[in-house]
Enzyme design. Structure first.
Site, PDB file in Angstrom:
ATOM      1  N   SER A 126      13.234  14.828  64.282  1.00  0.00           N
ATOM      2  CA  SER A 126      13.837  13.563  63.900  1.00  0.00           C
ATOM      3  C   SER A 126      13.796  12.577  65.072  1.00  0.00           C
ATOM      4  CB  SER A 126      15.259  13.812  63.386  1.00  0.00           C
ATOM      5  OG  SER A 126      15.782  12.677  62.740  1.00  0.00           O
ATOM      6  N   ASP A 131      13.597  15.766  52.034  1.00  0.00           N
ATOM      7  CA  ASP A 131      14.298  15.116  53.144  1.00  0.00           C
ATOM      8  C   ASP A 131      14.770  13.745  52.675  1.00  0.00           C
ATOM      9  OD1 ASP A 131      14.927  13.705  55.521  1.00  0.00           O
ATOM     10  OD2 ASP A 131      13.522  14.932  56.675  1.00  0.00           O
ATOM     11  N   HIS A 138      16.057  18.008  55.775  1.00  0.00           N
ATOM     12  CA  HIS A 138      15.950  17.512  57.144  1.00  0.00           C
ATOM     13  C   HIS A 138      16.609  18.427  58.180  1.00  0.00           C
ATOM     14  CE1 HIS A 138      14.970  14.165  59.802  1.00  0.00           C
ATOM     15  NE2 HIS A 138      16.180  14.177  60.324  1.00  0.00           N
TER      16      HIS A 138
END
Length: 284
Positions: free
Chosen positions: A150, A229, A262
């Site tokens: 991320s 996600d 995620h």
């Protein structure tokens, strides 16, 4: 440079340590975790992978959640996980938002006056932490890989492109691929870098990739992305990186996974693939 051991745990024949040192670049104590595999215990020098974590995480998140130590022990590779921001800088408002300030340093050196004194994550990582690894541990500075998740995926991609030759291998999980074009990136860049959009682009992986004269990682880049996600369409934009890599002939393996989100369940599922991807290339 003095390194303080905060915690230490035996793990798969090696050792996981949470460490702290005083950073001259940041002007504050900074934490990082290391996993040293059994090969280091036997006196061998090993390659290392530096993991850059995402928003709200710290230096312990990866070591606790990713399940990477078992494979790292087998492959004989050290793991390094730095914190995601300075702590205790006492910048007004630094703890008000989860996506800016504490836990959200974005792996850059801030230029805005309120933030520029302590929020110098790029300089800490490149100028201090990387040299510290080889001087303090049995780590081969010529065999370093960089990966992250991320915000940390953004950090891995941009730092690897901004410092050519420092990292031999590169991969990411669900990275922020075009931060100049998403809310997380725009908020962070405006806060840390001001309104200079040209400066923003020097910390955008897709923009940086398009500026390369040739493929910076001839042996390829690996990116994994979950298709469930919730941040995929609005924040991550992997298609931007995909197009940028294609434009300069950079080999990119972008694996899209149905049903994965995620979080660290996703990361732990594919972490072995990433470790093997790096070590195979670092050991050549």
């Amino acid at each position: 440079m003095t390194i303080e051991v905060l915690e230490e745990y035996r793990c798969f024949g090696g050792v996981t340590r949470q460490l702290q040192h005083h950073s001259a670049e940041i002007g504050l104590p900074m934490n990082f975790s290391v996993y040293l595999p059994p090969a280091v215990m036997r006196g061998e020098t090993v390659p290392a992978l530096i993991w850059l974590a995402g928003l709200t995480c710290n230096e312990q998140t990866f070591m606790i959640k990713a399940g990477a130590q078992r494979v790292a022990a087998q492959l004989g590779v050290a793991l390094i996980a730095p914190d995601t921001s300075p702590r205790g800088a006492k910048v007004p408002g630094e703890e008000e938002d989860w996506d800016f300030g504490v836990g959200a340093g974005f792996y850059l050196d801030a230029t805005e006056p309120a933030w520029s004194k302590h929020y110098r994550m790029e300089s800490w990582l490149v100028r201090e932490l990387v040299p510290l690894l080889s001087s303090s541990f049995r780590i081969d500075a010529k065999r370093l890989g960089l990966f992250g998740h991320s915000m940390g995926g953004h950090g891995a991609l941009t730092l690897a492109l901004r410092h050519p030759g420092l990292f031999r291998t590169l991969s990411a999980f669900a990275p922020i691929c075009a931060p100049t074009q998403c809310p997380w990136g725009s908020k962070a860049f405006y806060g840390y870098l001001g309104d200079d959009f040209e400066r923003w682009k020097t910390h955008d992986a897709s923009a940086l990739m398009r500026r390369q004269r040739s493929a910076p990682f001839p042996e390829g880049i690996l990116v994994d992305q979950g298709l469930s996600d919730k941040f995929l369409a609005s924040q991550l934009l992997p298609e931007k990186l995909e197009a940028a890599c294609e434009s300069i002939g950079q080999s990119l393996t972008l694996r899209r996974h149905e049903g994965y989100d995620h979080g660290y369940y996703f990361i732990s599922t594919f972490i072995e693939d990433h470790l093997r991807f790096h070590v195979e290339r670092l050991n050549k």
